[in-house]
Enzyme design. Structure first.
Site, PDB file in Angstrom:
ATOM      1  N   LYS A   1       0.731  -1.323  -0.108  1.00  0.00           N
ATOM      2  CA  LYS A   1       0.006  -0.032  -0.002  1.00  0.00           C
ATOM      3  C   LYS A   1       0.819   1.261  -0.004  1.00  0.00           C
ATOM      4  O   LYS A   1       0.531   2.133  -0.715  1.00  0.00           O
ATOM      5  CB  LYS A   1      -0.969   0.116   1.144  1.00  0.00           C
ATOM      6  CG  LYS A   1      -2.095  -1.068   1.199  1.00  0.00           C
ATOM      7  CD  LYS A   1      -2.866  -0.947   2.194  1.00  0.00           C
ATOM      8  CE  LYS A   1      -3.791  -2.342   2.162  1.00  0.00           C
ATOM      9  NZ  LYS A   1      -4.531  -2.898   1.019  1.00  0.00           N
TER      10      LYS A   1
ATOM     11  N   ASP B   1      -5.159   2.722  -3.012  1.00  0.00           N
ATOM     12  CA  ASP B   1      -3.845   3.241  -2.704  1.00  0.00           C
ATOM     13  C   ASP B   1      -3.781   4.411  -3.870  1.00  0.00           C
ATOM     14  O   ASP B   1      -3.137   5.469  -3.529  1.00  0.00           O
ATOM     15  CB  ASP B   1      -2.896   2.330  -3.156  1.00  0.00           C
ATOM     16  CG  ASP B   1      -2.921   1.043  -2.087  1.00  0.00           C
ATOM     17  OD1 ASP B   1      -3.699   1.030  -1.019  1.00  0.00           O
ATOM     18  OD2 ASP B   1      -2.747  -0.262  -2.476  1.00  0.00           O
TER      19      ASP B   1
HETATM   20  O1  RIB Z   1      -3.642  -2.302  -1.664  1.00  0.00           O
HETATM   21  C1  RIB Z   1      -3.118  -3.344  -2.455  1.00  0.00           C
HETATM   22  C2  RIB Z   1      -2.082  -3.844  -1.897  1.00  0.00           C
HETATM   23  O2  RIB Z   1      -2.305  -4.388  -0.595  1.00  0.00           O
HETATM   24  C3  RIB Z   1      -1.295  -4.682  -2.799  1.00  0.00           C
HETATM   25  O3  RIB Z   1      -0.039  -4.417  -3.651  1.00  0.00           O
HETATM   26  C4  RIB Z   1      -0.666  -5.645  -1.684  1.00  0.00           C
HETATM   27  O4  RIB Z   1       0.944  -5.649  -1.483  1.00  0.00           O
HETATM   28  C5  RIB Z   1      -1.171  -5.090  -0.303  1.00  0.00           C
HETATM   29  O5  RIB Z   1      -0.350  -4.133   0.341  1.00  0.00           O
END
Ligand code: RIB
Length: 270
Positions: free
Chosen positions: A40, A232
């Site tokens: 994230k 994200d």
């Molecule tokens: O939000 C998606 C992310 O959650 C992925 O890339 C994984 O690594 C987790 O961190």
């Protein structure tokens, strides 16, 4: 224009496509294993850099080839990796991800080096100033996130806390954030805990997002390939827009547009 400093995770995502997600106790055959960069924190940092922000990162990778590759990748986006430490004898963080035919995912994270980030790693936050933005998510220790928020707020920087994956932070820490960012599931967990923080932005998937009295529709989506990392992308773009001086609703709009575009690519990062 302020800078964005991300405190968070860096993972290698191992992704398998499945027709549907397994039930407990069930084994399913999926597609070929594909590896992507994820985590994230790193997903957010790349989104912020793509949105034009000057981005620094505080986190940890292992002393392994995945860690080498990750530092190289972030530097390629112009992200300052000076404060990403290497942890000896532990792997870079890893996530096992299943993506179903509708583009929805389930994720299990093995924190690895992300779990070794300490309050001592936060020393670079002393250079934050008004106009800068701290963006933190919860795949590193909650004590680290809480201290990062306190330092940033004391320096006059704006604090954005993404409560993903959901965990409980002290109310006084949540109140430092403007905003706390949650999806609907995380928001229901947050509301169940008691009085709401002063500033909460809820992402509503295809229904857009809500932040106090501001409501913004979702960006236009042509095809949903993979929703991994869309939240994200929203957070990173929001941080970049706020650091650039956008109004709150304009920053939400920019974040919604970027998040909508992100579901059209495979994996959590472009
Ligand atoms: O939000 C998606 C992310 O959650 C992925 O890339 C994984 O690594 C987790 O961190």
């Amino acid at each position: 224009m302020g800078a964005v400093v991300v405190v968070g995770s860096l993972n290698i995502d191992s992704v398998v496509e499945v027709e549907r997600h397994p039930q407990p106790g069930e084994t399913l055959l999926g597609g070929d294993l594909v590896k992507h960069f994820g985590g994230k924190g790193a997903n957010q940092a790349i989104a912020a850099a793509r949105a034009g922000a000057k981005v620094g990162f505080i986190g940890r990778v292992g002393d392994d080839a995945d860690g080498d590759a990750y530092l190289h990748r972030l530097a390629g986006y112009g992200i300052d990796t000076t404060h990403i430490a290497r942890s000896a004898g532990i792997a870079t963080g890893h996530a096992a991800i299943a993506v179903d035919a509708r583009g929805e995912n389930t994720i299990i994270v093995s924190p690895g080096a992300n779990g070794r980030v300490t309050v001592g790693d936060l020393a670079p936050l002393a250079s934050l100033a008004p106009g800068d933005v701290l963006l933190a998510s919860l795949e590193v220790s909650l004590d680290v996130v809480a201290e990062a928020a306190r330092i940033a707020a004391a320096r006059g920087a704006r604090v954005i806390l993404n409560l993903a994956p959901y965990a409980s932070l002290p109310a006084d820490v949540l109140d430092l954030a403007d905003p706390v960012v949650v999806n609907e599931h995380e928001n229901s967990l947050l509301e169940a805990e008691g009085p709401s923080p002063r500033s909460v932005l809820v992402t509503l998937g295809s229904r857009g997002s809500r932040w106090g009295s501001h409501e913004v529709p979702a960006g236009a989506v042509t095809a949903v390939v993979d929703t991994t990392g869309a939240g994200d992308c929203f957070c990173g773009t929001l941080a970049a827009a706020l650091a650039a001086g956008f109004s709150d609703p304009d920053a939400m709009q920019a974040a919604s547009t970027a998040a909508a575009a992100s579901v059209s690519w495979v994996g959590a990062q472009p």
